[in-house]
Design a protein around this motif. Structure first.
Motif, PDB file in Angstrom:
ATOM      1  N   LEU A 235       0.827  -1.207   0.000  1.00  0.00           N
ATOM      2  CA  LEU A 235       0.000   0.000   0.000  1.00  0.00           C
ATOM      3  C   LEU A 235       0.861   1.258   0.000  1.00  0.00           C
ATOM      4  CD1 LEU A 235      -2.869  -0.793   2.547  1.00  0.00           C
ATOM      5  CD2 LEU A 235      -2.684  -1.396   0.121  1.00  0.00           C
ATOM      6  N   LEU A 236       0.467   2.219  -0.830  1.00  0.00           N
ATOM      7  CA  LEU A 236       1.046   3.553  -0.817  1.00  0.00           C
ATOM      8  C   LEU A 236      -0.070   4.483  -0.360  1.00  0.00           C
ATOM      9  CD1 LEU A 236       2.963   3.612  -4.242  1.00  0.00           C
ATOM     10  CD2 LEU A 236       3.737   2.736  -2.026  1.00  0.00           C
ATOM     11  N   VAL A 237      -0.029   4.873   0.887  1.00  0.00           N
ATOM     12  CA  VAL A 237      -1.111   5.669   1.473  1.00  0.00           C
ATOM     13  C   VAL A 237      -0.737   7.150   1.404  1.00  0.00           C
ATOM     14  CG1 VAL A 237      -2.543   6.067   3.503  1.00  0.00           C
ATOM     15  CG2 VAL A 237      -1.684   3.756   3.006  1.00  0.00           C
ATOM     16  N   GLY A 238      -1.484   7.889   0.610  1.00  0.00           N
ATOM     17  CA  GLY A 238      -1.179   9.302   0.464  1.00  0.00           C
ATOM     18  C   GLY A 238      -2.008   9.945  -0.628  1.00  0.00           C
ATOM     19  N   ASP A 239      -1.864  11.243  -0.772  1.00  0.00           N
ATOM     20  CA  ASP A 239      -2.605  12.032  -1.754  1.00  0.00           C
ATOM     21  C   ASP A 239      -1.841  12.046  -3.071  1.00  0.00           C
ATOM     22  OD1 ASP A 239      -3.674  14.417  -3.248  1.00  0.00           O
ATOM     23  OD2 ASP A 239      -4.841  14.640  -1.409  1.00  0.00           O
ATOM     24  N   LEU A 240      -2.565  11.909  -4.165  1.00  0.00           N
ATOM     25  CA  LEU A 240      -1.941  11.912  -5.489  1.00  0.00           C
ATOM     26  C   LEU A 240      -1.228  13.225  -5.769  1.00  0.00           C
ATOM     27  CD1 LEU A 240      -1.876   9.913  -7.973  1.00  0.00           C
ATOM     28  CD2 LEU A 240      -3.611  11.389  -8.982  1.00  0.00           C
ATOM     29  N   ARG A 241      -1.633  14.288  -5.085  1.00  0.00           N
ATOM     30  CA  ARG A 241      -1.026  15.598  -5.316  1.00  0.00           C
ATOM     31  C   ARG A 241       0.334  15.736  -4.638  1.00  0.00           C
ATOM     32  NH1 ARG A 241      -6.204  18.941  -3.408  1.00  0.00           N
ATOM     33  NH2 ARG A 241      -6.214  17.152  -1.985  1.00  0.00           N
TER      34      ARG A 241
END
Length: 335
Positions: free
Chosen positions: A53-59
């Motif tokens: 999992l890569l947990v974060g905002d696409l921005r």
């Protein structure tokens, strides 16, 4: 051979989870699932040995720069709408930033999700999409235009879903329920009125499981040269089943819900305009264009069969059965 490393953005969404599930079942690929809220990952186990999992905002993609440099395939489903500023940041700016963090020596292909609404019948960009589309439509049209001139353009396959169904109306599926499937119950409540009307309009639809089959095939096979004439560097694939008319869709829903169809009143253009003036309906320039266009059909379209797969829901009846929409009365042909 080293297993592919596939990045899926928007991985907690309906299409994202169907696609991840397909890849886990039909490939040995390692999956990097980019999402903002792990709690929304309901159909995929975060503890699966091939899932990271890569947990974060696409921005803010730079925090995953090391992981992004290792991926060989990208399936970019993440998107935003509603807020014009956020839509531009996610649908245009973040896409360019993401592509800049990929390693061209490792990257083989990018499957970029857009929307069929920005293309005409021949899969060419609609000028009206940029001129007066919603913030979602405009940003998708702008991004496609930019991608055609990107250094990685020849590795990009742009996919354009039509109307997407998925999950179940009662929320009992492990997969998220798409907005269209969520709306089936509400649409059924208006059949008493819709069965009296006839509309000269048509559209395509597709189930998220069939989108997953197409995108899974693209992500696990060598990238092929563009088969469609008249396209640019970016290959365009509109994903959908053969078109059906609005009248056919209403007839199918009526049969499913046990309602008899009635003689229909044609919805002429002048009548639609009159209803807009009389009823408390607010429409914008894009709505008016859509009303005038009426036939949102494309040629060619891509089904799972076109890539060697089999459709999960090839008909509207199959979509309704899969959705769990209660069936009332027998399916039978009525006038």
């Amino acid at each position: 051979m080293t297993p592919a490393r596939i990045l899926i953005t928007g991985a907690s969404g309906c299409v994202g989870q169907y696609t991840a599930a397909w890849l886990l079942e039909n490939s040995d690929a390692e999956l990097l699932l980019w999402l903002r809220d792990p709690a929304k990952l309901t159909a995929i186990s975060a503890q699966h040995p091939r899932v990271q999992l890569l947990v974060g905002d696409l921005r803010d993609p730079h925090c995953f720069a090391n992981q992004l440099a290792t991926v060989s395939r990208v399936i970019h489903t993440a998107t935003a709408w509603g807020d014009p500023e956020r839509a531009h940041q996610v649908n245009v700016v973040a896409v360019k930033t993401l592509l800049g963090l990929l390693n061209p020596e490792v990257l083989e292909q990018i499957t970029y999700f857009s929307t069929a609404s920005i293309l005409n019948r021949d899969l060419q960009p609609l000028p009206e999409a940029l001129a007066y589309g919603t913030e979602y439509i405009q940003t998708k049209a702008q991004c496609l235009q930019d991608l055609e001139h990107h250094p990685l353009a020849d590795r990009i396959v742009a996919v354009f879903p039509t109307l997407v169904f998925g999950g179940r109306v009662d929320g009992t599926s492990p997969f998220p329920t798409s907005y269209l499937t969520e709306g089936l119950e509400e649409a059924s409540r208006w059949l008493w009125l819709a069965r009296w009307l006839r509309a000269d309009a048509s559209f395509h639809f597709i189930h998220a499981a069939d989108i997953a089959c197409i995108c899974g095939h693209l992500a696990t096979t060598p990238k092929l040269p563009n088969r469609e004439a008249g396209q640019g560097a970016v290959r365009r694939l509109v994903m959908g089943q053969p078109s059906i008319s609005v009248n056919q869709a209403i007839a199918t829903l009526c049969r499913w819900r046990g309602l008899r169809q009635t003689p229909g009143l044609p919805l002429w253009g002048w009548l639609i305009e009159a209803l807009i003036k009389v009823l408390p309906i607010e429409i914008n320039a894009w709505d008016r264009f859509s009303i005038k266009q009426r036939h949102f059909v494309h040629d060619p379209i891509t089904t799972p069969e076109r890539v060697g797969g089999h459709s999960h829901a090839a008909t509207l009846e199959a979509v309704l059965a899969d959705s769990g929409l209660p069936q009332r009365g027998k399916l039978h042909n009525q006038g």
